[in-house]
Write a protein that holds these residues in place. Structure first.
Motif, short mmCIF file in Angstrom:
data_model
loop_
_atom_site.label_atom_id
_atom_site.label_comp_id
_atom_site.label_asym_id
_atom_site.label_seq_id
_atom_site.Cartn_x
_atom_site.Cartn_y
_atom_site.Cartn_z
N PHE A 6 -4.68 50.47 55.84
CA PHE A 6 -4.35 52.07 55.76
C PHE A 6 -5.55 52.86 56.26
N ARG A 7 -5.28 53.73 57.27
CA ARG A 7 -6.63 54.42 57.70
C ARG A 7 -6.21 55.98 57.63
N GLN A 8 -7.00 56.65 56.92
CA GLN A 8 -6.49 58.30 56.53
C GLN A 8 -7.11 58.99 57.60
N PRO A 9 -6.64 60.07 57.88
CA PRO A 9 -7.07 61.28 58.83
C PRO A 9 -8.47 61.30 58.93
N ASP A 10 -9.16 61.26 57.69
CA ASP A 10 -10.62 61.21 57.73
C ASP A 10 -11.47 60.12 58.16
N GLY A 11 -10.58 59.27 58.66
CA GLY A 11 -11.26 57.90 59.13
C GLY A 11 -11.57 56.92 58.04
N THR A 12 -11.56 57.23 56.77
CA THR A 12 -11.56 56.04 55.76
C THR A 12 -10.22 55.02 55.68
N SER A 13 -10.65 54.06 55.48
CA SER A 13 -9.63 52.74 55.31
C SER A 13 -9.54 52.22 54.12
N ARG A 14 -8.62 51.71 53.90
CA ARG A 14 -8.31 50.84 52.70
C ARG A 14 -7.44 49.72 53.01
N PRO A 15 -7.75 48.47 52.56
CA PRO A 15 -6.83 47.24 52.82
C PRO A 15 -6.29 47.11 51.40
N VAL A 16 -5.00 46.75 51.71
CA VAL A 16 -3.95 46.48 50.81
C VAL A 16 -3.22 45.10 51.00
N THR A 17 -3.09 44.42 50.15
CA THR A 17 -2.26 42.83 50.17
C THR A 17 -1.00 43.02 49.50
N ILE A 18 -0.05 42.55 50.18
CA ILE A 18 1.29 42.40 49.69
C ILE A 18 1.92 41.19 50.23
N GLU A 19 3.01 40.78 49.23
CA GLU A 19 3.63 39.79 49.72
C GLU A 19 4.68 40.02 50.86
N THR A 20 5.11 39.09 51.66
CA THR A 20 6.34 39.22 52.55
C THR A 20 7.16 39.71 52.03
N GLY A 21 8.01 40.30 52.81
CA GLY A 21 9.46 40.62 52.42
C GLY A 21 9.57 42.13 52.10
#
Length: 107
Positions: A6-21
């Motif tokens: 997920f990339r915010q409007p200010d350019g910072t990014s954050r990875p998120v791990t989630i199960e499929t479905g």
């Protein structure tokens, strides 16, 4: 498990791990991603989970249904080619590594 970035409007990014479905919206809410409000809880009734999907991944997700298209017509931030509602996108292995831009506003 796929990783969504997920990339915010200010350019910072954050990875998120989630199960499929699960939905992209659920991943954002569970990870406290700023800018994803999701007021209707995923019912495709409010457009407060508007996101921008990276062009390279548009072919990896089904096209929006008519109800989603109608909700996208009323989003507050600019509607772009990759505009989608996060509640309507199911996480699959094909989305591993996707960059999801969060708009500057939902209201």
């Amino acid at each position: 498990m796929p990783e969504l970035i997920f990339r915010q409007p200010d350019g910072t990014s954050r990875p998120v791990t989630i199960e499929t479905g699960g939905s992209v919206m659920q991943a954002a809410i569970r990870s406290n991603i700023r800018g994803i409000e999701a007021e209707c809880g995923g019912a495709c009734a409010c457009a407060t989970c508007h996101i921008y999907i990276a062009p390279d991944y548009l072919d990896c997700i089904p096209a929006p249904r008519q109800d989603e298209e109608e909700m996208l017509d009323g989003v507050c931030a600019e509607r772009k080619e990759g505009s989608r509602l996060a509640c309507q996108i199911t996480v699959t292995d094909a989305l591993d590594g996707i960059t999801i831009d969060v708009p500057d506003r939902q209201y």
